[in-house]
Design an enzyme around this catalytic site. Structure first.
Site, PDB file in Angstrom:
ATOM      1  N   ASP A   9       0.873  -1.177   0.000  1.00  0.00           N
ATOM      2  CA  ASP A   9       0.000   0.000   0.000  1.00  0.00           C
ATOM      3  C   ASP A   9       0.912   1.229   0.000  1.00  0.00           C
ATOM      4  OD1 ASP A   9      -1.582   2.162   0.743  1.00  0.00           O
ATOM      5  OD2 ASP A   9      -2.735   1.008   2.193  1.00  0.00           O
ATOM      6  N   ASN A  23      -6.162  13.548 -10.306  1.00  0.00           N
ATOM      7  CA  ASN A  23      -6.889  13.986 -11.515  1.00  0.00           C
ATOM      8  C   ASN A  23      -6.717  15.492 -11.646  1.00  0.00           C
ATOM      9  OD1 ASN A  23      -9.124  15.364 -10.073  1.00  0.00           O
ATOM     10  ND2 ASN A  23      -9.535  13.290  -9.355  1.00  0.00           N
ATOM     11  N   GLY A  31      -9.248   5.273  -5.676  1.00  0.00           N
ATOM     12  CA  GLY A  31      -7.959   4.606  -5.892  1.00  0.00           C
ATOM     13  C   GLY A  31      -6.864   5.105  -4.963  1.00  0.00           C
ATOM     14  N   VAL A  32      -5.670   5.250  -5.516  1.00  0.00           N
ATOM     15  CA  VAL A  32      -4.514   5.728  -4.739  1.00  0.00           C
ATOM     16  C   VAL A  32      -4.801   7.110  -4.155  1.00  0.00           C
ATOM     17  CG1 VAL A  32      -2.104   6.461  -4.918  1.00  0.00           C
ATOM     18  CG2 VAL A  32      -2.871   4.507  -6.218  1.00  0.00           C
ATOM     19  N   ASP A  33      -5.438   7.941  -4.952  1.00  0.00           N
ATOM     20  CA  ASP A  33      -5.751   9.318  -4.538  1.00  0.00           C
ATOM     21  C   ASP A  33      -6.604   9.309  -3.263  1.00  0.00           C
ATOM     22  OD1 ASP A  33      -5.776  12.061  -4.826  1.00  0.00           O
ATOM     23  OD2 ASP A  33      -7.221  12.097  -6.477  1.00  0.00           O
ATOM     24  N   SER A 117      -2.216   5.683 -13.936  1.00  0.00           N
ATOM     25  CA  SER A 117      -3.238   5.452 -14.982  1.00  0.00           C
ATOM     26  C   SER A 117      -3.680   3.993 -15.131  1.00  0.00           C
ATOM     27  CB  SER A 117      -2.792   5.972 -16.362  1.00  0.00           C
ATOM     28  OG  SER A 117      -2.747   7.374 -16.376  1.00  0.00           O
ATOM     29  N   GLY A 119      -5.283   2.039 -13.107  1.00  0.00           N
ATOM     30  CA  GLY A 119      -6.473   1.627 -12.355  1.00  0.00           C
ATOM     31  C   GLY A 119      -7.724   2.187 -12.991  1.00  0.00           C
ATOM     32  N   ILE A 120      -8.331   3.144 -12.327  1.00  0.00           N
ATOM     33  CA  ILE A 120      -9.585   3.749 -12.779  1.00  0.00           C
ATOM     34  C   ILE A 120      -9.450   4.329 -14.195  1.00  0.00           C
ATOM     35  CG2 ILE A 120     -11.180   5.667 -12.298  1.00  0.00           C
ATOM     36  CD1 ILE A 120     -10.509   5.088  -9.236  1.00  0.00           C
ATOM     37  N   TYR A 121      -8.275   4.839 -14.529  1.00  0.00           N
ATOM     38  CA  TYR A 121      -8.070   5.450 -15.851  1.00  0.00           C
ATOM     39  C   TYR A 121      -7.853   4.427 -16.963  1.00  0.00           C
ATOM     40  CZ  TYR A 121      -8.123  10.350 -14.296  1.00  0.00           C
ATOM     41  OH  TYR A 121      -8.486  11.585 -13.818  1.00  0.00           O
TER      42      TYR A 121
HETATM   43  N1  AR6 Z   1      -1.307   1.650  -3.013  1.00  0.00           N
HETATM   44  C1  AR6 Z   1      -0.691   1.339  -4.171  1.00  0.00           C
HETATM   45  N2  AR6 Z   1      -1.352   1.160  -5.333  1.00  0.00           N
HETATM   46  C2  AR6 Z   1      -2.693   1.313  -5.312  1.00  0.00           C
HETATM   47  C3  AR6 Z   1      -3.422   1.645  -4.144  1.00  0.00           C
HETATM   48  C4  AR6 Z   1      -2.657   1.822  -2.947  1.00  0.00           C
HETATM   49  N3  AR6 Z   1      -3.233   2.147  -1.788  1.00  0.00           N
HETATM   50  N4  AR6 Z   1      -4.738   1.741  -4.476  1.00  0.00           N
HETATM   51  C5  AR6 Z   1      -4.848   1.459  -5.800  1.00  0.00           C
HETATM   52  N5  AR6 Z   1      -3.614   1.182  -6.303  1.00  0.00           N
HETATM   53  P1  AR6 Z   1      -5.805   4.468  -9.588  1.00  0.00           P
HETATM   54  P2  AR6 Z   1      -5.467   6.013 -12.071  1.00  0.00           P
HETATM   55  C6  AR6 Z   1      -3.205   0.851  -7.690  1.00  0.00           C
HETATM   56  O1  AR6 Z   1      -7.180   4.085  -9.963  1.00  0.00           O
HETATM   57  O2  AR6 Z   1      -5.743   4.818 -12.900  1.00  0.00           O
HETATM   58  C7  AR6 Z   1      -8.789   8.475  -8.820  1.00  0.00           C
HETATM   59  O3  AR6 Z   1     -10.147   8.615  -8.602  1.00  0.00           O
HETATM   60  C8  AR6 Z   1      -4.270   0.403  -8.657  1.00  0.00           C
HETATM   61  O4  AR6 Z   1      -4.485  -1.001  -8.537  1.00  0.00           O
HETATM   62  O5  AR6 Z   1      -5.541   4.872  -8.200  1.00  0.00           O
HETATM   63  O6  AR6 Z   1      -4.324   6.901 -12.453  1.00  0.00           O
HETATM   64  C9  AR6 Z   1      -8.103   9.807  -9.125  1.00  0.00           C
HETATM   65  O7  AR6 Z   1      -8.684  10.851  -8.401  1.00  0.00           O
HETATM   66  C10 AR6 Z   1      -3.616   0.749 -10.010  1.00  0.00           C
HETATM   67  O8  AR6 Z   1      -2.673  -0.249 -10.402  1.00  0.00           O
HETATM   68  O9  AR6 Z   1      -5.237   5.688 -10.514  1.00  0.00           O
HETATM   69  C11 AR6 Z   1      -8.341   9.940 -10.597  1.00  0.00           C
HETATM   70  O10 AR6 Z   1      -9.640  10.433 -10.846  1.00  0.00           O
HETATM   71  C12 AR6 Z   1      -2.822   2.016  -9.704  1.00  0.00           C
HETATM   72  O11 AR6 Z   1      -2.709   2.053  -8.274  1.00  0.00           O
HETATM   73  C13 AR6 Z   1      -8.245   8.517 -11.109  1.00  0.00           C
HETATM   74  O12 AR6 Z   1      -8.596   7.694  -9.999  1.00  0.00           O
HETATM   75  C14 AR6 Z   1      -3.479   3.302 -10.177  1.00  0.00           C
HETATM   76  O13 AR6 Z   1      -4.881   3.224  -9.985  1.00  0.00           O
HETATM   77  C15 AR6 Z   1      -6.830   8.162 -11.502  1.00  0.00           C
HETATM   78  O14 AR6 Z   1      -6.816   6.866 -12.069  1.00  0.00           O
END
Ligand code: AR6
Length: 163
Positions: A9, A23, A31-33, A117, A119-121
């Protein structure tokens, strides 16, 4: 610069700076944010509001306090939203390059990265990993350790296999 991968994490990493996959609005999200804002506490959002009144452009990076996180700083980047049709790969590699530039400005020597990018993106995971590794390998920086934090075993195995 040493590049390593750990499974875990990103909010638990004892490094100088953690990178947030934010974002353009820069007011938190999922997600991470979401995890970084939850664990860092309100100081992170307050600093986002102060430093980024107009948000941040895709591909760019900026920093805030890390609040209650073990790290000293959060380096926020805005990855391209593949699901929304932003598929210019240079926007993704720019996130890693700009994050290292901001780390250099701060004097951060150890930096933890999520897979921006991926995850959600919706950026295809294998290419998201390759873009991260290529860019980290070819950037000139004073950062000594780039730690990719893979969320879950499959992500960890993927990064390891590409490393
Ligand atoms: N620690 C490490 N990695 C993580 C964690 C964590 N706690 N949580 C998720 N991941 P994402 P994006 C992984 O969706 O695709 C948000 O709403 C996850 O499995 O966090 O850039 C922002 O506000 C994936 O491999 O980021 C934006 O609106 C990676 O981190 C949007 O999501 C990135 O997933 C950004 O989307």
């Amino acid at each position: 610069m040493e590049i390593e991968v750990v499974e875990g994490d990103i909010t638990r990493q004892q490094v100088d700076a953690v990178v947030n996959a934010a974002n353009r609005g820069m007011r938190g999200g999922g997600g991470v944010d979401g995890a970084i804002h939850a664990a860092g506490g309100p100081a992170v959002l307050e600093d986002c509001v102060r430093r980024f009144p107009d948000g941040l452009a895709t591909g760019d990076a900026g920093w805030t306090t890390a609040g209650d996180l073990p790290a000293r700083w959060v380096i926020h980047v805005v990855g391209p939203n593949y699901n929304a049709g932003e598929r210019d790969r240079s926007l993704l590699t720019s996130c890693y390059r700009r994050a290292l530039e901001v780390a250099d400005q701060l004097g951060a020597r150890t930096v933890a990265f999520p897979l921006i990018s991926a995850g959600i993106y919706g950026w295809p995971k294998e290419d998201a990993v390759d873009a991260a590794l290529e860019t980290l390998r070819t950037s000139t920086t004073d950062v000594e350790l780039a730690r990719i934090v893979a969320f879950g075993r499959p992500a960890y195995e993927l990064v390891r296999s590409r490393l």
